[in-house]
Enzyme design. Structure first.
Site, PDB file in Angstrom:
ATOM      1  N   LYS A 175      38.236  55.343  39.259  1.00 24.81           N
ATOM      2  CA  LYS A 175      39.129  54.311  38.518  1.00 24.81           C
ATOM      3  C   LYS A 175      38.401  54.065  36.771  1.00 24.81           C
ATOM      4  O   LYS A 175      37.230  54.271  36.596  1.00 24.81           O
ATOM      5  CB  LYS A 175      38.765  53.321  39.158  1.00 24.81           C
ATOM      6  CG  LYS A 175      39.024  52.631  40.452  1.00 24.81           C
ATOM      7  CD  LYS A 175      38.921  51.517  41.403  1.00 24.81           C
ATOM      8  CE  LYS A 175      37.296  51.219  41.285  1.00 24.81           C
ATOM      9  NZ  LYS A 175      37.035  50.836  42.396  1.00 24.81           N
ATOM     10  N   THR A 206      38.360  39.532  34.612  1.00 19.94           N
ATOM     11  CA  THR A 206      38.843  40.398  35.662  1.00 19.94           C
ATOM     12  C   THR A 206      37.475  41.034  37.205  1.00 19.94           C
ATOM     13  O   THR A 206      37.465  41.971  37.747  1.00 19.94           O
ATOM     14  CB  THR A 206      38.398  41.864  34.901  1.00 19.94           C
ATOM     15  OG1 THR A 206      36.810  41.993  34.417  1.00 19.94           O
ATOM     16  CG2 THR A 206      38.694  42.261  33.698  1.00 19.94           C
ATOM     17  N   GLY A 208      36.495  41.193  40.272  1.00 19.75           N
ATOM     18  CA  GLY A 208      37.131  41.069  41.766  1.00 19.75           C
ATOM     19  C   GLY A 208      38.263  42.356  42.120  1.00 19.75           C
ATOM     20  O   GLY A 208      39.122  42.728  42.412  1.00 19.75           O
ATOM     21  N   THR A 209      38.127  43.249  40.200  1.00 17.12           N
ATOM     22  CA  THR A 209      39.558  44.357  40.053  1.00 17.12           C
ATOM     23  C   THR A 209      39.260  45.006  41.620  1.00 17.12           C
ATOM     24  O   THR A 209      40.524  45.273  42.172  1.00 17.12           O
ATOM     25  CB  THR A 209      39.277  45.000  38.626  1.00 17.12           C
ATOM     26  OG1 THR A 209      38.062  45.357  38.962  1.00 17.12           O
ATOM     27  CG2 THR A 209      40.131  44.188  38.224  1.00 17.12           C
ATOM     28  N   GLY A 210      38.167  45.917  41.734  1.00 19.24           N
ATOM     29  CA  GLY A 210      38.020  46.844  42.426  1.00 19.24           C
ATOM     30  C   GLY A 210      38.234  46.516  44.172  1.00 19.24           C
ATOM     31  O   GLY A 210      38.803  47.167  44.649  1.00 19.24           O
ATOM     32  N   CYS A 211      37.808  45.651  44.374  1.00 20.32           N
ATOM     33  CA  CYS A 211      37.854  44.815  45.786  1.00 20.32           C
ATOM     34  C   CYS A 211      39.622  44.756  46.403  1.00 20.32           C
ATOM     35  O   CYS A 211      40.005  45.049  46.901  1.00 20.32           O
ATOM     36  CB  CYS A 211      37.702  43.863  45.727  1.00 20.32           C
ATOM     37  SG  CYS A 211      35.788  43.714  45.853  1.00 20.32           S
TER      38      CYS A 211
HETATM   39  N1  LIG Z   1      41.642  45.362  31.242  1.00 20.67           N
HETATM   40  C1  LIG Z   1      41.714  45.995  32.590  1.00 20.67           C
HETATM   41  N2  LIG Z   1      43.654  45.919  32.021  1.00 20.67           N
HETATM   42  C2  LIG Z   1      44.233  47.022  32.870  1.00 20.67           C
HETATM   43  N3  LIG Z   1      44.276  46.936  33.726  1.00 20.67           N
HETATM   44  C3  LIG Z   1      42.300  47.437  34.540  1.00 20.67           C
HETATM   45  C4  LIG Z   1      41.737  47.214  32.977  1.00 20.67           C
HETATM   46  N4  LIG Z   1      39.979  46.663  33.900  1.00 20.67           N
HETATM   47  C5  LIG Z   1      40.650  47.850  34.616  1.00 20.67           C
HETATM   48  N5  LIG Z   1      41.596  47.873  35.156  1.00 20.67           N
HETATM   49  C6  LIG Z   1      42.059  48.808  36.017  1.00 20.67           C
HETATM   50  O1  LIG Z   1      41.450  47.637  37.949  1.00 20.67           O
HETATM   51  C7  LIG Z   1      41.659  49.057  38.550  1.00 20.67           C
HETATM   52  C8  LIG Z   1      39.873  48.759  38.989  1.00 20.67           C
HETATM   53  O2  LIG Z   1      39.678  49.345  38.027  1.00 20.67           O
HETATM   54  P1  LIG Z   1      37.581  48.808  38.275  1.00 20.67           P
HETATM   55  O3  LIG Z   1      37.897  47.953  37.121  1.00 20.67           O
HETATM   56  O4  LIG Z   1      37.352  50.130  36.668  1.00 20.67           O
HETATM   57  O5  LIG Z   1      36.622  49.082  39.161  1.00 20.67           O
HETATM   58  P2  LIG Z   1      35.481  47.855  39.470  1.00 20.67           P
HETATM   59  O6  LIG Z   1      36.109  46.859  39.602  1.00 20.67           O
HETATM   60  O7  LIG Z   1      35.020  49.075  41.594  1.00 20.67           O
HETATM   61  O8  LIG Z   1      34.905  47.743  38.385  1.00 20.67           O
HETATM   62  C9  LIG Z   1      41.885  50.087  38.256  1.00 20.67           C
HETATM   63  O9  LIG Z   1      43.164  50.362  39.070  1.00 20.67           O
HETATM   64  C10 LIG Z   1      41.591  50.058  36.953  1.00 20.67           C
HETATM   65  O10 LIG Z   1      42.201  51.097  35.898  1.00 20.67           O
HETATM   66  C1  LIG Z   2      30.480  40.433  48.394  1.00 24.43           C
HETATM   67  C2  LIG Z   2      30.970  41.517  46.195  1.00 24.43           C
HETATM   68  N1  LIG Z   2      32.032  42.251  47.162  1.00 24.43           N
HETATM   69  C3  LIG Z   2      32.143  42.955  45.894  1.00 24.43           C
HETATM   70  C4  LIG Z   2      31.928  42.830  44.382  1.00 24.43           C
HETATM   71  C5  LIG Z   2      32.451  44.163  43.492  1.00 24.43           C
HETATM   72  O1  LIG Z   2      32.964  43.205  42.330  1.00 24.43           O
HETATM   73  P1  LIG Z   2      34.537  44.026  41.983  1.00 24.43           P
HETATM   74  O2  LIG Z   2      35.692  44.314  42.041  1.00 24.43           O
HETATM   75  O3  LIG Z   2      34.738  43.121  40.454  1.00 24.43           O
HETATM   76  O4  LIG Z   2      33.964  45.637  41.504  1.00 24.43           O
HETATM   77  C6  LIG Z   2      31.642  41.262  44.519  1.00 24.43           C
HETATM   78  N2  LIG Z   2      31.331  41.178  42.934  1.00 24.43           N
HETATM   79  N3  LIG Z   2      30.666  40.696  45.164  1.00 24.43           N
END
Ligand SMILES: Nc1ncnc2c1ncn2[C@@H]1O[C@H](COP(=O)(O)OP(=O)(O)O)[C@@H](O)[C@H]1O
Ligand SMILES: Cc1ncc(COP(=O)(O)O)c(N)n1
Length: 262
Positions: A175, A206, A208-211
């Site tokens: 990602k 943003t 919770g994006t990854g979850c």
């Molecule tokens: N500002 C943003 N605008 C659009 N897509 C985003 C943005 N930030 C993250 N993403 C997308 O959201 C998803 C989660 O990515 P990321 O934020 O890197 O993960 P995590 O929450 O695990 O750190 C990926 O598909 C990433 O490309």
């Molecule tokens: C309980 C729990 N699990 C996972 C995440 C990661 O969050 P994110 O999706 O933003 O990386 C979080 N902040 N809290």
């Protein structure tokens, strides 16, 4: 009578409702599945950060998993915060007996920099958890922690994916959310390569994006999508959820899991 596909999340609780189990269950509902949960840890968390975290005993994790799998059954599983070496080991052993696809989000650190995985658990993640994954979805910090590969630009993502695949998941989704420019992710199984590109939304909410992305992949897999189809659909869902992310509290707000309902 229609029964929706059943999807299980094995993850931690985010009291603020933006990430963790709460994000997973909302995403699963939004994508037309029945979400179920195995709770691994409880966090006291809000838009400002993580104020406290408590692990559940391994026995409680095993018992929740048994209750769900033995009676209801699962068509896909997603893992998130696993916190300790003991819990990673416990969950990896449980996943080894599941035939449904498994999405492993190797959650390491929260958006605020709070550790959600002990440094001592990294080795178990590499050797026991990642081999159970149909798809592993590390962000760039998790890639660096797990493989030592530093990604500074899109071109580095291929090397990162190859290093993650070495640990045995069928597919790696790297990602690129933490880079600048378009939000670009790379999905590969070592042969096929799919670049997923979306406009970067200039929205600081943003949390919770990854979850959300990992749960959406699991939900689509439970519907019967192939991995590339599931990831493409999940990327579309998370992009819309980020665009609609809203202010909550004084810090980083959540993505909007219900954006398609509005
Ligand atoms: N500002 C943003 N605008 C659009 N897509 C985003 C943005 N930030 C993250 N993403 C997308 O959201 C998803 C989660 O990515 P990321 O934020 O890197 O993960 P995590 O929450 O695990 O750190 C990926 O598909 C990433 O490309
Ligand atoms: C309980 C729990 N699990 C996972 C995440 C990661 O969050 P994110 O999706 O933003 O990386 C979080 N902040 N809290």
């Amino acid at each position: 009578m229609y029964t929706p596909p059943r999807v299980l999340t094995v993850a931690g609780s985010d009291s603020g409702g933006g990430a963790g189990i709460q994000a997973d269950l909302k995403t699963m509902l939004a994508l037309g599945t029945h979400g179920m949960s195995v709770l691994t840890a409880v966090t006291a968390q809000n838009s400002l950060g993580v104020q406290g975290a408590w692990d559940l005993p391994a026995e409680a994790v095993r018992a929740q998993f048994r209750s769900v799998v033995d009676d209801i059954g699962v068509q896909a599983v997603k893992t998130g915060m696993l916190s300790s070496p003991e819990l990673v080991e416990t969950v990896a052993a449980l996943l080894a007996e599941v035939t449904a696809p498994v999405v492993v989000d190797p959650v390491g650190v929260s958006k605020h920099g709070d550790a959600l995985l002990a440094a001592t658990a990294l080795d178990v993640v590499r050797t026991k958890l990642l081999p159970t994954a149909t798809v592993a979805t590390p962000n760039l910090d998790e890639v660096a922690q797990l493989t030592g590969v530093q990604v500074h630009e899109e071109a580095d993502m291929r090397r990162a994916a190859a290093a993650v695949l070495e640990f045995g998941p069928r597919w790696a989704l790297i990602k690129g959310g933490h880079l600048s420019g378009d939000a670009v992710d790379l999905l590969t199984d070592g042969e096929q390569e799919h670049w997923l590109r979306a406009p970067r939304h200039d929205n600081r909410h943003t949390h919770g994006t990854g979850c959300t992305l990992a749960s959406a992949i699991a939900a689509r897999l439970a519907h019967g999508d192939t991995v590339p189809e599931a990831v493409a659909a999940a990327k579309e869902y998370v992009t819309g959820a980020i665009e609609a992310g809203f202010r909550l509290g004084e810090g980083i707000g959540p993505v909007d899991h219900g954006w398609r309902l509005r």
